[in-house]
Design an enzyme around this catalytic site. Structure first.
Site: not given
Ligand SMILES: NC(=O)c1ccc[n+]([C@@H]2O[C@H](COP(=O)([O-])OP(=O)(O)OC[C@H]3O[C@@H](n4cnc5c(N)ncnc54)[C@H](OP(=O)(O)O)[C@@H]3O)[C@@H](O)[C@H]2O)c1
Length: 256
Positions: A59, A138, A151, A153-155
């Site tokens: 985590d 993001s 969200y 703000a964290s990014k």
């Molecule tokens: N999808 C979009 O449109 C988008 C756009 C801009 C930026 N992003 C960024 O891209 C990144 C990946 O997101 P995604 O869209 O691929 O979403 P996702 O499919 O929900 O993947 C998120 C990943 O992060 C892991 N995770 C979450 N909390 C965690 C923690 N506390 N410790 C360790 N692992 C953790 C999850 O696995 P577990 O739940 O098993 O821990 C999962 O593997 C994120 O940083 C997100 O903010 C996504």
């Protein structure tokens, strides 16, 4: 020194689904990939599908768990070439029921999780000839989109942290890259109840990220159409910008 993503030891956080999983699958073809997330079950599924990927549960909000992953990497590989800090989560704020705990959770996972990951592996990156830190931020940092206060703000904290980190680590020979994706079809965006323009599939996003990293790009923004619009709106006077974002907010609240 070969800075291309070949024969590297790469640690990807948040690799059990979405963008991180797509990156792990693509990068494991030519590199050693260590995939981390909280869900052991999802990691084991990934391992069954792609046996070459090394899985380690952790985590990102728990420094001791990240230290344990790094202890393993040190023991087996002796160094780390690339940290791909991708783990993230998105929760929206509803100003009618203002809840600061959402902001805390976003900061803990998206910002502190990223900072803890760097802290845990910096000594291993320093043993690489081509150390590279990659942060997944993001495109929401470019415009104040409705409900995204916590969200984005964290990014934004991640993006800004990387700016100063680049100043401090580039002299040591580090490469740094910040990714600003638009909408990607993942578990994270499946909660969205609004239209997502320029929606991409995770594999296309991973391909775009790897292309940018291999080109040595610092800022990797995609899709271009969306990030261009967001950046242009960011430059407009606040009265115009806020009129546009307020109308989006009204539409969303109407739909709720
Ligand atoms: N999808 C979009 O449109 C988008 C756009 C801009 C930026 N992003 C960024 O891209 C990144 C990946 O997101 P995604 O869209 O691929 O979403 P996702 O499919 O929900 O993947 C998120 C990943 O992060 C892991 N995770 C979450 N909390 C965690 C923690 N506390 N410790 C360790 N692992 C953790 C999850 O696995 P577990 O739940 O098993 O821990 C999962 O593997 C994120 O940083 C997100 O903010 C996504």
């Amino acid at each position: 020194m070969n800075r291309l993503l070949e024969n590297k030891v790469i640690w990807i956080t948040g690799a059990s689904s979405g963008i991180g999983k797509a990156l792990a699958i693509r990068l494991a073809k030519t590199n050693t990939v260590i995939a981390t997330s909280r869900s052991q079950e999802k990691l084991e599924q990934l391992k069954r599908e792609y046996p070459a990927i090394v899985i380690k549960q952790a985590d990102v909000t728990k420094p001791a768990e990240l230290a344990s992953v790094c202890g393993f990497i040190e023991q087996i590989f002796g160094k780390l070439d690339v940290l791909l800090a991708n783990a993230g989560h998105c929760e929206y704020l509803d100003v009618r029921h203002f809840d600061s705990s959402i902001a805390l959770r976003m900061i803990e996972t998206n910002y502190m999780g990223f900072v803890y990951a760097i802290e845990s592996c910096l000594h291993l990156l320093r043993r690489s000839e081509t150390p590279h830190i990659v942060a997944v931020s993001s495109s929401s940092v470019y415009l104040g989109l409705p409900r995204a206060e916590a969200y984005s703000a964290s990014k934004a904290a991640v993006t800004q942290f990387m700016e100063s980190l680049a100043a401090d680590l580039t002299p040591e020979g580090f490469s740094l890259s910040v990714i600003h994706p638009g909408f990607v079809d993942t578990e994270l965006t499946r909660q969205n109840d609004f239209p997502m323009p320029f929606l991409m599939q995770p594999d296309a996003a991973a391909q775009r990220i790897i292309q940018g990293l291999n080109r040595g790009q610092y800022n990797i923004d995609f899709p271009k159409g969306l990030t261009w619009i967001l950046r242009c709106l960011r430059q407009t006077p606040h009265l115009i910008r806020h009129r546009i974002t307020s109308s989006l907010s009204r539409n969303m609240q109407h739909e709720l």
